[in-house]
Design a protein around this motif. Structure first.
Motif, mmCIF file in Angstrom:
data_model
loop_
_atom_site.group_PDB
_atom_site.id
_atom_site.type_symbol
_atom_site.label_atom_id
_atom_site.label_comp_id
_atom_site.label_asym_id
_atom_site.label_seq_id
_atom_site.Cartn_x
_atom_site.Cartn_y
_atom_site.Cartn_z
ATOM 1 N N VAL A 101 5.173 22.141 53.072
ATOM 2 C CA VAL A 101 3.757 22.469 52.905
ATOM 3 C C VAL A 101 2.973 21.556 53.829
ATOM 4 C CG1 VAL A 101 1.819 22.575 51.310
ATOM 5 C CG2 VAL A 101 4.119 23.072 50.481
ATOM 6 N N SER A 102 2.201 22.168 54.738
ATOM 7 C CA SER A 102 1.413 21.371 55.671
ATOM 8 C C SER A 102 0.145 22.137 56.011
ATOM 9 C CB SER A 102 2.213 21.087 56.947
ATOM 10 O OG SER A 102 2.460 22.296 57.644
ATOM 11 N N PHE A 103 -0.822 21.411 56.532
ATOM 12 C CA PHE A 103 -2.069 22.062 56.920
ATOM 13 C C PHE A 103 -1.854 23.157 57.957
ATOM 14 C CE2 PHE A 103 -5.699 22.476 59.757
ATOM 15 C CZ PHE A 103 -6.640 22.973 58.858
ATOM 16 N N PRO A 104 -1.052 22.911 59.012
ATOM 17 C CA PRO A 104 -0.850 23.988 59.995
ATOM 18 C C PRO A 104 -0.233 25.252 59.384
ATOM 19 C CG PRO A 104 -0.155 21.904 60.928
ATOM 20 C CD PRO A 104 -0.445 21.649 59.469
ATOM 21 N N ARG A 105 0.669 25.102 58.436
ATOM 22 C CA ARG A 105 1.273 26.276 57.790
ATOM 23 C C ARG A 105 0.228 27.023 56.972
ATOM 24 N NH1 ARG A 105 7.151 26.546 56.971
ATOM 25 N NH2 ARG A 105 6.583 27.812 55.193
ATOM 26 N N ILE A 106 -0.561 26.294 56.202
ATOM 27 C CA ILE A 106 -1.585 26.938 55.372
ATOM 28 C C ILE A 106 -2.654 27.590 56.259
ATOM 29 C CG2 ILE A 106 -3.408 26.500 53.677
ATOM 30 C CD1 ILE A 106 -1.469 24.345 52.499
ATOM 31 N N ALA A 107 -3.037 26.924 57.323
ATOM 32 C CA ALA A 107 -4.020 27.499 58.251
ATOM 33 C C ALA A 107 -3.466 28.768 58.901
ATOM 34 C CB ALA A 107 -4.396 26.469 59.314
ATOM 35 N N SER A 108 -2.198 28.763 59.241
ATOM 36 C CA SER A 108 -1.581 29.939 59.848
ATOM 37 C C SER A 108 -1.534 31.108 58.875
ATOM 38 C CB SER A 108 -0.171 29.599 60.332
ATOM 39 O OG SER A 108 -0.229 28.619 61.339
ATOM 40 N N ILE A 109 -1.247 30.822 57.617
ATOM 41 C CA ILE A 109 -1.273 31.869 56.590
ATOM 42 C C ILE A 109 -2.680 32.445 56.479
ATOM 43 C CG2 ILE A 109 -1.087 32.275 54.098
ATOM 44 C CD1 ILE A 109 1.283 30.253 54.151
ATOM 45 N N ALA A 110 -3.672 31.578 56.499
ATOM 46 C CA ALA A 110 -5.069 32.044 56.434
ATOM 47 C C ALA A 110 -5.403 32.927 57.633
ATOM 48 C CB ALA A 110 -6.017 30.851 56.360
ATOM 49 N N LEU A 111 -4.898 32.581 58.809
ATOM 50 C CA LEU A 111 -5.149 33.397 59.995
ATOM 51 C C LEU A 111 -4.513 34.781 59.880
ATOM 52 C CD1 LEU A 111 -4.775 30.725 62.819
ATOM 53 C CD2 LEU A 111 -6.880 31.898 62.096
ATOM 54 N N ILE A 112 -3.342 34.855 59.271
ATOM 55 C CA ILE A 112 -2.711 36.164 59.049
ATOM 56 C C ILE A 112 -3.603 37.016 58.156
ATOM 57 C CG2 ILE A 112 -0.752 37.368 57.982
ATOM 58 C CD1 ILE A 112 0.975 34.928 58.864
ATOM 59 N N VAL A 113 -4.073 36.424 57.064
ATOM 60 C CA VAL A 113 -4.944 37.157 56.135
ATOM 61 C C VAL A 113 -6.219 37.604 56.863
ATOM 62 C CG1 VAL A 113 -6.327 36.967 54.028
ATOM 63 C CG2 VAL A 113 -4.010 36.024 54.094
ATOM 64 N N ILE A 114 -6.819 36.705 57.620
ATOM 65 C CA ILE A 114 -8.046 37.051 58.365
ATOM 66 C C ILE A 114 -7.771 38.190 59.346
ATOM 67 C CG2 ILE A 114 -9.675 36.187 60.099
ATOM 68 C CD1 ILE A 114 -9.449 33.437 58.615
ATOM 69 N N GLY A 115 -6.649 38.162 60.012
ATOM 70 C CA GLY A 115 -6.301 39.205 60.961
ATOM 71 C C GLY A 115 -6.125 40.561 60.307
ATOM 72 N N VAL A 116 -5.460 40.599 59.168
ATOM 73 C CA VAL A 116 -5.260 41.867 58.457
ATOM 74 C C VAL A 116 -6.583 42.400 57.941
ATOM 75 C CG1 VAL A 116 -4.189 42.920 56.425
ATOM 76 C CG2 VAL A 116 -2.841 41.415 57.898
ATOM 77 N N VAL A 117 -7.399 41.530 57.383
ATOM 78 C CA VAL A 117 -8.735 41.959 56.909
ATOM 79 C C VAL A 117 -9.564 42.451 58.095
ATOM 80 C CG1 VAL A 117 -10.914 41.154 55.895
ATOM 81 C CG2 VAL A 117 -8.722 40.517 54.848
ATOM 82 N N GLY A 118 -9.489 41.744 59.213
ATOM 83 C CA GLY A 118 -10.218 42.143 60.405
ATOM 84 C C GLY A 118 -9.826 43.530 60.896
ATOM 85 N N LEU A 119 -8.538 43.832 60.862
ATOM 86 C CA LEU A 119 -8.087 45.170 61.263
ATOM 87 C C LEU A 119 -8.702 46.245 60.362
ATOM 88 C CD1 LEU A 119 -4.323 44.743 62.140
ATOM 89 C CD2 LEU A 119 -6.113 45.597 63.629
#
Length: 107
Positions: free
Chosen positions: A82-100
């Motif tokens: 568990v690290s900040f970069p992993r959590i941030a990357s997960i958030a980016l995936i969610v943002i990308g799917v919502v954006g689509l």
């Protein structure tokens, strides 16, 4: 209805991925059977949902649910890092799917 099937397919993809991990390289019979079963179910539901959803958006949602769900469960229950970069990357995936979806991928 297609969106519900797509979400269920994404959840089944998470179970598929976790079963694959537990199969230890497909060397544990019951986990291998679980992996194969959930793979067929997940792909089947995705295929059915694609009859009425755009392929790019549907596939992004399906893989997004699978990637985010698997990563989160891996961190919570399987001892994954568990690290900040992993959590941030997960958030980016969610943002990308919502954006689509907001960009007109849903109909």
């Amino acid at each position: 209805m297609a969106w519900i099937l797509l979400i269920v397919a994404g959840v089944l993809e998470v179970v598929m991925a976790l079963s694959l991990k537990m199969s230890n390289g497909l060397s544990h019979l019951w986990w291998t059977i679980s992996f194969l079963t959930f793979a067929v179910l997940s792909f089947g539901l995705l295929s059915y949902a694609l009859k009425s959803l755009e392929v790019g958006t549907a596939y992004a949602v399906w893989t997004g649910i699978g990637a985010v769900g698997t990563a989160v469960i891996g961190m919570i229950a399987m001892g994954d890092n568990v690290s900040f970069p992993r959590i941030a990357s997960i958030a980016l995936i969610v943002i990308g799917v919502v954006g689509l979806n907001l960009a007109g991928g849903a109909h």
